[in-house]
Scaffold this motif. Structure first.
Motif: not given
Length: 307
Positions: A273-276, A260-261, A266-267, A195-196
């Motif tokens: 990556t899963v970004t809401p 940053n995180d 992250t990718l 989750l990002t």
């Protein structure tokens, strides 16, 4: 859910690379092979990268039936947002889909590039209409990636899609967001889901005057700015540029990478990556504070006509 007793849940697929692109074909193939869903496809009839959330307003659009094994599919003369809007309207398909998936895009969609993305726009349109949605993109890199990676990526997303469908069935999927998923370049050896949040990475672009239309051919990838394409992915190079017109081509000047995180970092670390995402991005808190104080002074200042 749209399903009746004993019926399969309905997933509608769209994209911005066009209905013939390898990303959408791989995704549909994997969904059909799972034998768990009724699969509908409503996608642009040609490449529509980087159109963001644009819609067709002043004239009709057309839809043509396309043969895709195991799915009911139409190629549409509109944008990704048009395709989603038409596909969920019950004007084209009798069922309202339980889930809309947009992708798999050729090129990642992280950071500020999310704003440009037609892939994300297709998913966002479903979100606007209270239908759960996911946008999926693959971090295509010239010289490393190939068309088969899209199938590997689709298979890697299948557990995530199944989990989302279970949440929808149980009426637990959040109503105030949709999901943006990015697949790493080495998707075969991905490190799992993470989750990002949306970062601020962006390619800074400028314009270059070129001497011919051929030199001005647009870039093939939505966000990675590559100049090649997967095998079998044809791009229409025709143009309406008239003789005597100046021709300009976009070019990448430099890039800003958010370390940053967030999604891009992250990718690149090898995660899926899963970004809401929501419909709108609010300004940073410090900006709101600044303008709250600033506006109070504006309200009591003399008008410009009195200066």
């Amino acid at each position: 859910m749209a399903e009746s007793a004993g019926a399969k849940p309905v997933i509608m697929v769209t994209n911005d690379d066009g209905i013939d692109s390898p990303g959408i074909r791989a995704l549909v193939q994997v969904l059909v092979s799972a034998n768990c869903y009724q699969v509908l496809v409503c996608a642009p009839d040609s490449e529509k990268s980087a159109v963001s959330h644009s819609i067709t307003w002043l004239h009709p659009i057309s839809a043509k039936h396309v043969e895709i094994e195991g799915a009911t599919a139409y190629a549409v003369s509109g944008t990704p947002a048009d395709c989603t809007s038409l596909g969920i309207s019950q004007a084209l398909f009798p069922a309202i889909p339980d889930l809309v998936i947009s992708g798999i895009n050729m090129g990642s969609n992280c950071g500020y590039h999310i704003v440009y993305s037609g892939t994300v726009g297709g998913a966002r349109e479903a979100f606007f209409n209270d239908i759960p949605s996911i946008s999926i993109s693959y971090d295509w890199v010239r010289g490393q990636s190939n068309a088969h990676d899209f199938k590997v990526g689709a298979e890697a997303c299948l557990p995530l899609i199944s989990a989302v469908m279970m949440e929808i069935k149980n009426d637990n999927f959040p109503k105030r967001c949709f999901l943006n998923v990015d697949l790493p370049t080495d998707v075969v050896n991905h490190k799992g889901y993470k989750l990002t949040k949306q970062g601020t990475s962006i390619f800074k672009m400028g314009w270059k005057h070129v001497s011919s239309e051929r030199q001005g051919q647009r870039m093939s990838s939505t966000m990675t700015m590559e100049t090649d394409t997967p095998a079998g992915y044809d791009i229409n190079l025709s143009s309406n540029i008239s003789s005597g017109h100046l021709i300009f081509k976009r070019e990448v000047k430099n890039s800003f990478i958010d370390n940053n995180d967030t999604d891009y970092k992250t990718l690149k670390e090898g995660y899926i990556t899963v970004t809401p995402l929501g419909a709108l991005s609010r300004a940073e808190i410090e900006c709101e504070t600044y303008f709250r104080d600033w506006l109070q002074h504006v309200a009591v200042s003399p008008s410009t006509s009195a200066l």
